[in-house]
Design a protein around this motif. Structure first.
Motif, PDB file in Angstrom:
ATOM      1  N   SER A   8       0.831  -1.210   0.000  1.00  0.00           N
ATOM      2  CA  SER A   8       0.000   0.000   0.000  1.00  0.00           C
ATOM      3  C   SER A   8       0.862   1.255   0.000  1.00  0.00           C
ATOM      4  O   SER A   8       0.568   2.227  -0.701  1.00  0.00           O
ATOM      5  N   GLU A  33     -11.033   4.564  -8.823  1.00  0.00           N
ATOM      6  CA  GLU A  33     -10.487   3.366  -8.179  1.00  0.00           C
ATOM      7  C   GLU A  33     -10.299   2.216  -9.167  1.00  0.00           C
ATOM      8  O   GLU A  33      -9.260   1.533  -9.157  1.00  0.00           O
ATOM      9  N   THR A  37      -6.746   0.571 -10.256  1.00  0.00           N
ATOM     10  CA  THR A  37      -6.552  -0.873 -10.044  1.00  0.00           C
ATOM     11  C   THR A  37      -6.004  -1.530 -11.302  1.00  0.00           C
ATOM     12  O   THR A  37      -5.062  -2.321 -11.257  1.00  0.00           O
ATOM     13  N   SER A  38      -6.579  -1.160 -12.433  1.00  0.00           N
ATOM     14  CA  SER A  38      -6.152  -1.719 -13.713  1.00  0.00           C
ATOM     15  C   SER A  38      -4.761  -1.227 -14.100  1.00  0.00           C
ATOM     16  O   SER A  38      -3.898  -2.012 -14.509  1.00  0.00           O
ATOM     17  N   ASN A  41      -2.166  -2.599 -11.597  1.00  0.00           N
ATOM     18  CA  ASN A  41      -2.202  -4.067 -11.486  1.00  0.00           C
ATOM     19  C   ASN A  41      -2.166  -4.531 -10.030  1.00  0.00           C
ATOM     20  O   ASN A  41      -1.374  -5.399  -9.649  1.00  0.00           O
ATOM     21  N   SER A  43      -4.914  -4.917  -6.301  1.00  0.00           N
ATOM     22  CA  SER A  43      -6.312  -5.074  -5.905  1.00  0.00           C
ATOM     23  C   SER A  43      -6.936  -3.730  -5.527  1.00  0.00           C
ATOM     24  O   SER A  43      -6.230  -2.770  -5.214  1.00  0.00           O
ATOM     25  N   ARG A  44      -8.273  -3.711  -5.526  1.00  0.00           N
ATOM     26  CA  ARG A  44      -8.978  -2.482  -5.154  1.00  0.00           C
ATOM     27  C   ARG A  44      -8.727  -2.133  -3.693  1.00  0.00           C
ATOM     28  O   ARG A  44      -8.652  -0.957  -3.336  1.00  0.00           O
ATOM     29  N   SER A  45      -8.580  -3.152  -2.848  1.00  0.00           N
ATOM     30  CA  SER A  45      -8.318  -2.894  -1.423  1.00  0.00           C
ATOM     31  C   SER A  45      -6.963  -2.226  -1.230  1.00  0.00           C
ATOM     32  O   SER A  45      -6.805  -1.348  -0.371  1.00  0.00           O
ATOM     33  N   THR A  46      -5.990  -2.604  -2.064  1.00  0.00           N
ATOM     34  CA  THR A  46      -4.664  -1.983  -1.983  1.00  0.00           C
ATOM     35  C   THR A  46      -4.739  -0.527  -2.412  1.00  0.00           C
ATOM     36  O   THR A  46      -4.136   0.356  -1.791  1.00  0.00           O
ATOM     37  N   VAL A  47      -5.495  -0.252  -3.479  1.00  0.00           N
ATOM     38  CA  VAL A  47      -5.678   1.128  -3.944  1.00  0.00           C
ATOM     39  C   VAL A  47      -6.360   1.951  -2.858  1.00  0.00           C
ATOM     40  O   VAL A  47      -5.960   3.089  -2.584  1.00  0.00           O
ATOM     41  N   ARG A  48      -7.378   1.375  -2.216  1.00  0.00           N
ATOM     42  CA  ARG A  48      -8.093   2.095  -1.147  1.00  0.00           C
ATOM     43  C   ARG A  48      -7.143   2.457  -0.007  1.00  0.00           C
ATOM     44  O   ARG A  48      -7.179   3.569   0.514  1.00  0.00           O
TER      45      ARG A  48
END
Length: 224
Positions: A8, A33, A37-38, A41, A43-48
């Motif tokens: 993160s 988000e 994420t795309s 590369n 996960s969405r949780s990591t981006v959050r």
């Protein structure tokens, strides 16, 4: 494999670099988000979590229902100097002591480098201070703005960040000076002299006027 917290942090740094490389300005919107994420590369949780890190350091701000935007003052937290934990008894004296070291030099640079737009902004700010004082209103925020415009007028991006950080960190303590028996006429006198020196382009006079202004304020605190 990265620990989730480390990943993160890494993604937060990547997003920060993206902001810099794309030359995004305060108020500009980041990719959403799903797009991040795309692109990264992860996960969405990591981006959050990465966004939360950037929010905590005031690099970005999340506006519910609208998205994520570059903060109006990137990297500037509400109390970056930890003033709220300092000894309030000596806070104002320490503030003025710090300003005496920094601001006269900034004012001298402003006298040399101020643009016509800077001068117009300073004149408008002074006029507002005068209006508030004559109406017996609290002029603290306008006073801080006046000094921040001087920092901006130095045309030095580091200085332009330093003074607002000090002012942001000590705004509550700075507000206490309104109770000091300093006449409105004296406040206006000092600010007018500073403005005139900058308009004349006289760096040494500007340095002296700012020094006189801050020394006077410091004396009021010591003798309070």
């Amino acid at each position: 494999m990265y620990d989730k917290g480390i990943l993160s942090e890494k993604v937060a740094n990547i997003i920060k670099e993206m902001i810099i490389n794309k030359k995004l300005k305060p108020g500009d919107k980041l990719a959403n988000e799903i797009e991040l994420t795309s692109e990264l590369n992860v996960s969405r949780s990591t981006v959050r979590e990465a966004i939360k890190i950037l929010v905590s350091t005031n690099v970005v701000e999340v506006r519910r229902g609208k998205g994520t935007f570059v903060s109006s003052k990137p990297g500037l937290s509400k109390d970056p100097l930890g003033v709220c934990f300092m000894d309030k008894k000596n806070l104002l004296k320490d503030l003025y002591e710090s300003r005496l070291i920094i601001e006269p030099g900034i004012c001298a640079l402003a006298a040399i480098r101020a643009t016509e737009e800077n001068i117009v902004q300073l004149e408008a700010s002074f006029a507002e201070i005068e209006k508030e004082i004559l109406s017996n209103k609290d002029h603290t925020e306008t006073d801080i703005q006046f000094h921040n415009i001087i920092a901006k007028s130095s045309q030095n991006p580091i200085i332009n960040r330093i003074l607002p950080i000090i002012n942001e960190g000590i705004s509550e303590g700075y507000r206490e000076t309104k109770d000091i028996s300093e006449s409105g006429d004296t406040v206006l006198y000092h600010h007018r002299k500073i403005l005139e020196a900058i308009k004349k382009g006289d760096s040494e006079l500007a340095r002296k006027c700012m020094t006189d202004h801050l020394r006077y304020g410091m004396e009021q605190i010591i003798n309070k």
